[in-house]
Design an enzyme around this catalytic site. Structure first.
Site, mmCIF file in Angstrom:
data_model
loop_
_atom_site.group_PDB
_atom_site.id
_atom_site.type_symbol
_atom_site.label_atom_id
_atom_site.label_comp_id
_atom_site.label_asym_id
_atom_site.label_seq_id
_atom_site.Cartn_x
_atom_site.Cartn_y
_atom_site.Cartn_z
ATOM 1 N N LYS A 20 -19.097 48.137 24.195
ATOM 2 C CA LYS A 20 -20.054 47.040 23.389
ATOM 3 C C LYS A 20 -21.399 46.725 23.903
ATOM 4 O O LYS A 20 -22.270 47.797 23.840
ATOM 5 C CB LYS A 20 -19.382 45.675 23.372
ATOM 6 C CG LYS A 20 -17.855 46.295 22.472
ATOM 7 C CD LYS A 20 -17.100 44.952 22.050
ATOM 8 C CE LYS A 20 -15.682 45.021 21.541
ATOM 9 N NZ LYS A 20 -15.778 45.358 20.059
ATOM 10 N N TYR A 61 -5.955 43.554 23.726
ATOM 11 C CA TYR A 61 -6.057 44.931 23.132
ATOM 12 C C TYR A 61 -7.050 45.677 23.965
ATOM 13 O O TYR A 61 -7.878 45.255 24.008
ATOM 14 C CB TYR A 61 -6.858 44.528 21.764
ATOM 15 C CG TYR A 61 -6.891 45.735 20.740
ATOM 16 C CD1 TYR A 61 -5.856 46.670 19.916
ATOM 17 C CD2 TYR A 61 -8.381 46.294 20.655
ATOM 18 C CE1 TYR A 61 -6.427 47.539 19.434
ATOM 19 C CE2 TYR A 61 -8.755 47.366 19.961
ATOM 20 C CZ TYR A 61 -7.680 48.273 19.232
ATOM 21 O OH TYR A 61 -7.772 49.251 18.599
ATOM 22 N N ASP A 80 -10.363 44.472 31.649
ATOM 23 C CA ASP A 80 -10.994 45.215 30.525
ATOM 24 C C ASP A 80 -12.071 44.255 30.163
ATOM 25 O O ASP A 80 -12.026 43.264 29.505
ATOM 26 C CB ASP A 80 -9.823 45.289 29.243
ATOM 27 C CG ASP A 80 -10.524 45.789 27.913
ATOM 28 O OD1 ASP A 80 -11.681 45.796 28.063
ATOM 29 O OD2 ASP A 80 -9.680 45.925 27.081
HETATM 30 N N1 HOZ Z 1 -11.211 46.349 16.847
HETATM 31 C C1 HOZ Z 1 -12.381 45.642 16.770
HETATM 32 C C2 HOZ Z 1 -12.466 44.283 17.028
HETATM 33 N N2 HOZ Z 1 -11.520 43.603 18.061
HETATM 34 C C3 HOZ Z 1 -12.957 45.779 15.350
HETATM 35 C C4 HOZ Z 1 -13.728 46.995 15.443
HETATM 36 C C5 HOZ Z 1 -14.269 47.575 14.022
HETATM 37 O O1 HOZ Z 1 -13.637 47.121 13.228
HETATM 38 O O2 HOZ Z 1 -15.484 47.742 13.896
#
Ligand code: HOZ
Length: 426
Positions: free
Chosen positions: A267, A144, A239
């Site tokens: 992050k 992802y 990534d």
């Molecule tokens: N897509 C995020 C984890 N892989 C989640 C982000 C969120 O819901 O804060």
């Protein structure tokens, strides 16, 4: 534990926000029940709206590597806010964070700040296409890279959790330029490269995957990928939104011993405020506007509060690199503890771990790619998740996510976590 106020707040949120949340994984759909609404957090603990204390294993999905409300980060943001919150003009602190990031990470000379990991990956792919003059990209099933159109093809994280790995709204025209390979299978990449000779701009990968659980690349696979990209003139785009400044100062490049052509961050680099970034050698970055023709921009990019949080966070990590070792040891301790209890429960399971990322999968076979991850038994996962929650431990509410440990977690917290698991019926 009681969650009455969380449930009431969720009911109210659903009236005004689709699904009641601003990011799908938060909605608990994969595990059932109502999501927990947070009131505050400190160190390793979340305190919810019902005043339950939960040991936190997501750390805001990675950014809070030193724990919640970490004083140096907090103070930097507060002091910066007093000087104004946004200018849309250059500020010195952007260069300070850029300089520090470039000094910590291998193979990068210049960095551009954006507001999220999604933006970073989306912009980095545009840069790779602009630089190489080629259109196609290769991504891996279950990886992802945020929610921009090109990546919502067999995507992991919330996309697969909610059954939309190929999202409606992504046009066929866009989808045809994203080629799909299998994680840990270099031959699947080789086959795509052969079939699309000279047409591929970049291979984008999570060097340690965290969006189909935590998946570790084999040495042969990741080194083979580097070699293949070099041979074929394809840019290797790492990534590192999850792994950057988490697996070590130099992220996965350093931890795995591979060199990237472009690196994306998110992050940790924002210390808990919205920051993403992409970086490369000068030769590639000079193609970016205003130096070059590849366009990318943002009103809040390089926002002073976000830069202050990022600078305080990276300064801490740069000055105390022992934190990465400490986190890896705590994660190994958690692994041992979970393993010692899970083996008494009579269910098949796998535990994957790399540095301070770890995930539990309820399946017989090793989890090495999206297919093996998707074989996990979600009914068992639901019992595991809710059982832990009932006993004061907050885990990612989907089997397709990694845990992110933070260094505020003590060994006593981990013992409490393992003791919680003993009480859970799977
Ligand atoms: N897509 C995020 C984890 N892989 C989640 C982000 C969120 O819901 O804060």
């Amino acid at each position: 534990m009681l969650y009455q106020r969380s449930s009431a707040l969720f009911a109210e949120a659903q009236k005004y926000i689709p699904g009641g949340v601003n990011s799908p994984v938060r909605a608990f759909k994969a595990v059932g029940g109502d999501p927990i609404f947070v009131k505050r957090a400190k160190g390793a603990y979340l305190y919810d709206e019902d005043d339950n204390r939960l040991i936190d294993y997501i750390a805001s999905w990675g950014p809070l590597i030193l724990g919640h409300a970490h004083e140096p980060v907090l103070n930097a943001v507060i002091e910066k806010a007093k000087l104004g919150t946004s200018f849309g003009m250059p500020t010195e602190i952007e260069t300070q964070l850029a300089q520090l990031a470039v000094s910590m990470v291998p193979n990068i000379d210049k960095i551009r700040f954006v507001n999220s990991g999604t933006e970073a990956c989306m912009s980095a792919v545009r840069l790779a296409r602009g630089y190489t003059g080629k259109d196609k990209i290769i991504k891996f099933a279950g990886c992802y890279h945020g929610h921009s159109d090109s990546f919502l093809i067999q995507a992991g994280s919330g996309a697969v959790t909610f059954g939309s790995p190929n999202s409606p709204g992504v046009t066929e025209g866009t989808a045809k330029d994203t080629l799909l390979a299998t994680y840990n299978d270099i031959e699947s990449v080789r086959a795509l490269v052969e079939a699309n000779k000279g047409e591929i701009a970049t291979v984008i990968i999570e060097p340690v995957a965290g969006n189909m659980g935590c998946i570790i690349p084999s040495d042969e696979f990741i080194k083979g990928l580097r070699e293949l990209c070099t041979q074929e003139g394809i840019l290797l785009l790492l990534d590192e939104v999850m792994t950057g400044f988490r697996l070590g100062k130099g992220g996965a490049q350093e931890a795995l011993g591979i060199d990237a052509d472009i690196v994306c961050f998110g992050k940790v680099i924002g210390g808990g405020l919205p920051v993403g970034a992409f970086a490369a050698k000068t030769e590639i970055m000079s193609h970016l506007a205003p130096e070059g023709p590849v366009y990318q921009a943002g009103t809040l990019s390089g926002n002073p509060l976000a830069m202050a949080a990022g600078l305080a966070m990276l300064t801490e990590l740069n000055n105390k690199p022992e934190v990465f070792e400490s986190l890896a040891k705590k994660t190994a301790y958690l692994h041992e503890g979970l393993d010692s209890v899970l083996k008494t429960k009579g269910v098949p399971y796998q535990i994957n771990r790399f540095g301070s990322m770890i995930s539990v999968h309820f399946t017989e076979d090793p989890v090495v790619d999206f297919e093996s991850s998707a074989k996990g038994n979600n009914d068992t996962f639901k019992k595991y998740f809710h059982g832990m929650l009932e006993n004061g431990v907050y885990l990612p509410p989907s089997a397709f996510e990694s845990y992110f440990l933070n260094d505020a977690l003590s060994y006593a917290d981990i013992d409490e976590t393992v003791a919680a698991l003993k009480k859970v019926n799977l």
